[in-house]
Design an enzyme around this catalytic site. Structure first.
Site, PDB file in Angstrom:
ATOM      1  N   GLY A  83       0.780  -1.225   0.000  1.00 18.08           N
ATOM      2  CA  GLY A  83       0.000   0.000   0.000  1.00 18.08           C
ATOM      3  C   GLY A  83       0.813   1.277   0.000  1.00 18.08           C
TER       4      GLY A  83
ATOM      5  N   LYS B 215      11.536   7.447   4.092  1.00 19.17           N
ATOM      6  CA  LYS B 215      12.672   7.276   5.015  1.00 19.17           C
ATOM      7  C   LYS B 215      13.959   6.980   4.255  1.00 19.17           C
ATOM      8  CE  LYS B 215       9.623   8.134   7.889  1.00 19.17           C
ATOM      9  NZ  LYS B 215       8.644   8.461   6.862  1.00 19.17           N
TER      10      LYS B 215
ATOM     11  N   ALA C 225      -9.959  -2.223   3.797  1.00 20.04           N
ATOM     12  CA  ALA C 225      -8.651  -1.666   4.151  1.00 20.04           C
ATOM     13  C   ALA C 225      -8.154  -0.797   3.006  1.00 20.04           C
ATOM     14  CB  ALA C 225      -7.668  -2.790   4.445  1.00 20.04           C
TER      15      ALA C 225
ATOM     16  N   GLY D 216       1.917  23.412   3.776  1.00 22.32           N
ATOM     17  CA  GLY D 216       1.542  22.524   4.874  1.00 22.32           C
ATOM     18  C   GLY D 216       2.735  22.230   5.763  1.00 22.32           C
TER      19      GLY D 216
ATOM     20  N   TYR E  99       3.781  16.858   9.510  1.00 20.32           N
ATOM     21  CA  TYR E  99       4.964  15.997   9.500  1.00 20.32           C
ATOM     22  C   TYR E  99       5.389  15.585   8.090  1.00 20.32           C
ATOM     23  CZ  TYR E  99       2.209  11.704   8.835  1.00 20.32           C
ATOM     24  OH  TYR E  99       1.399  10.725   8.321  1.00 20.32           O
TER      25      TYR E  99
ATOM     26  N   GLU F 241       2.480  27.610   6.114  1.00 18.30           N
ATOM     27  CA  GLU F 241       1.607  26.904   7.055  1.00 18.30           C
ATOM     28  C   GLU F 241       0.532  27.855   7.569  1.00 18.30           C
ATOM     29  OE1 GLU F 241      -0.552  24.948   9.578  1.00 18.30           O
ATOM     30  OE2 GLU F 241       0.899  23.873   8.334  1.00 18.30           O
TER      31      GLU F 241
ATOM     32  N   HIS G  30      24.459   1.436  29.015  1.00 18.25           N
ATOM     33  CA  HIS G  30      25.292   2.618  28.821  1.00 18.25           C
ATOM     34  C   HIS G  30      26.406   2.292  27.831  1.00 18.25           C
ATOM     35  CE1 HIS G  30      27.511   6.269  29.786  1.00 18.25           C
ATOM     36  NE2 HIS G  30      28.608   5.524  29.866  1.00 18.25           N
TER      37      HIS G  30
END
Length: 465
Positions: free
Chosen positions: A43, A54, A147, A184, A187, A207, A444
């Site tokens: 999709g 990404k 869906a 816009g 995100y 925006e 750590h």
């Protein structure tokens, strides 16, 4: 001649909600047909959303790193001035998408799910006609899972086409635009606008709200705003976009003044809407909740044995929500007692720096005096300093009940904090209290130590501040 097919479960849409529902149905031994009429298996998220964006963001960050090494260098590293062939970057991104497409196809085949590529149109709640390359198929099912996902919102005065693009086209450009205007400041627009700024484009953000990412509190968005300002991104907040022509976008500023912005491309990212048109939803007799399909805590619609998952069901419109709903519905159809009732659905903005939010935030508890809030800066975390992730004002914040110290929400802003999101969600889902997080020995050096220290600080005894 129309082919006919009967099945136990019919799934419309092959996004993260649909294909996960299909795989789980197959695992449970349910005869299942999945109709893929959209972007391809996976999709929007896999093909033109989460994954490819990404990949482009990662490539842009790599380019920025090399750019910093040019000239005087950085961290003792010097390099020649870099160049970008965006068509090759896009080809690399497309290769990732193909690999994942093939992976999803293999998983569906393994689960014995029949995949039909074509556009479905429902005649009634349990029957649809699918137009395929080999001719029409009529499918009747005992259970239907809707869906169909979502699609970008188009502004009537800025219709998509030519140099006015949606996020889909922005992920497949063949060259970095000289001047990019993003309409816009949510995100999606910020993720892509920041990526193209790193690649060398001159970027402007328009925006309508008074600040970017208006759904998040100002403390979370300030580090992102600082990055934008420091990197020369032109900001027009409280402004309204108008028409585009001859390489110029007209806007009205916060003060009501007209202004023209030069633009090689105008990226419109003013939101997404559920995909409810064009496939016969109106013939199914299901109740609506505004623009969304109304569902209960079982993802059941008002029509018996018709279910809905993912963006079609409302906010938050996130891929991982759809996947979780798909699993729930498959198990209910198989006879399991399931509900979709998460404590939280964490959200991440892959901006620069990244933002994570899970559970309640300050805006949700404003005016309450029964909540403890504690913030721990990444600047006090050794790992953050060692990977140049401590200079942008990042932090981890916890909110907890004063009465029993139960965690109510966790947020973070900073480089790489997306990888903390599952830890935040896990603690909230398990009903953890501050003492639970404080009692865990955190590795750590890691960024997650900031979660530990924020919890300690809420209890009044942080170690490293």
């Amino acid at each position: 001649m129309t082919q006919t097919l009967k099945t136990k479960v019919l799934i419309i849409g092959a996004g993260t909600g649909g294909y996960v529902a299909g795989i789980r149905c197959g695992q449970l031994g349910l005869d299942t047909v999945l109709v893929d009429g959209g972007d391809g298996l996976g999709g929007t998220c896999l093909n033109v959303g989460c994954i490819p964006s990404k990949a482009i963001i990662h490539a842009a960050s790599k380019f920025e790193t090399v750019s910093k090494a040019a000239g005087e260098g950085t961290l003792g590293i010097t390099a020649s001035e870099p160049a970008i062939d965006l068509s090759k970057t896009v080809a690399w991104k497309d290769g990732i998408v193909r690999k994942l497409n093939n992976g999803v196809a293999a998983l569906l085949k393994k689960a014995k799910v029949k995949v039909i590529k074509g556009w479905a149109t429902f005649e009634d709640a349990k029957t649809c006609r699918v137009e395929t390359a080999d001719g029409p198929i009529t499918i009747t099912a005992e259970h239907v899972i809707l869906a169909t996902g979502s699609e970008p919102v188009e502004l009537p005065f800025l219709p998509f086409g030519g140099d006015v693009i949606s996020s889909t086209e922005a992920l497949s450009l063949d060259a970095v635009p000289g001047k990019l205007v993003v309409v816009g400041g949510g995100y999606i627009g910020l993720e892509l606008g920041i990526a193209y700024r790193k690649l060398g484009a001159q970027v402007a953000i328009v925006e309508m709200a008074e600040r970017i990412l208006p759904l998040y509190d100002k403390a979370l968005t300030d580090p992102v705003m600082k990055w934008l300002t420091d990197h020369g991104v032109e900001m027009h907040l409280g402004a309204r976009a108008g028409g585009f022509g001859d390489g110029k976008l007209s806007i009205t500023t916060k003060d009501g003044e007209p202004l023209s912005l030069d633009a090689d491309k105008v990226l419109v990212t003013v939101g997404r809407r559920p995909r409810t048109k064009g496939w016969g939803l109106e013939n199914m007799g299901v109740a609506m909740a505004g623009p969304f399909v109304k569902t209960d805590d079982r993802c059941a619609t008002s029509m018996r044995n018709v279910w809905a998952v993912g963006d079609l069901t409302g906010e938050p419109m996130l891929a991982h929500k759809g996947s979780a709903q798909g699993e729930v519905v498959a198990e209910i159809i198989a006879g399991h007692d399931r509900r979709f009732d998460p404590v939280t659905i964490a959200a991440v903005c892959f901006t620069e720096p990244e933002i994570v939010s899970a559970g309640l935030g300050p805006l949700d508890v404003a005016g309450r005096d029964d909540v403890i809030t504690a913030v721990f800066p990444l600047a006090a975390i050794g790992r953050a300093l060692a990977i140049e992730a401590a200079e942008d004002g990042g932090f981890v914040r916890v909110l907890a009940s004063k009465d029993d110290h139960r965690l109510l929400g966790v947020q973070a802003v900073g480089q790489h904090v997306a990888e903390l999101s599952n830890s935040f969600a896990q603690m909230l889902e398990m009903g953890a209290v501050l003492e639970d997080v404080a009692g865990i020995i955190h590795v750590h050096p890691t960024l997650s130590e900031a979660f530990h220290e924020a919890s300690l600080r809420a209890l009044g005894h942080a170690i490293h501040i």
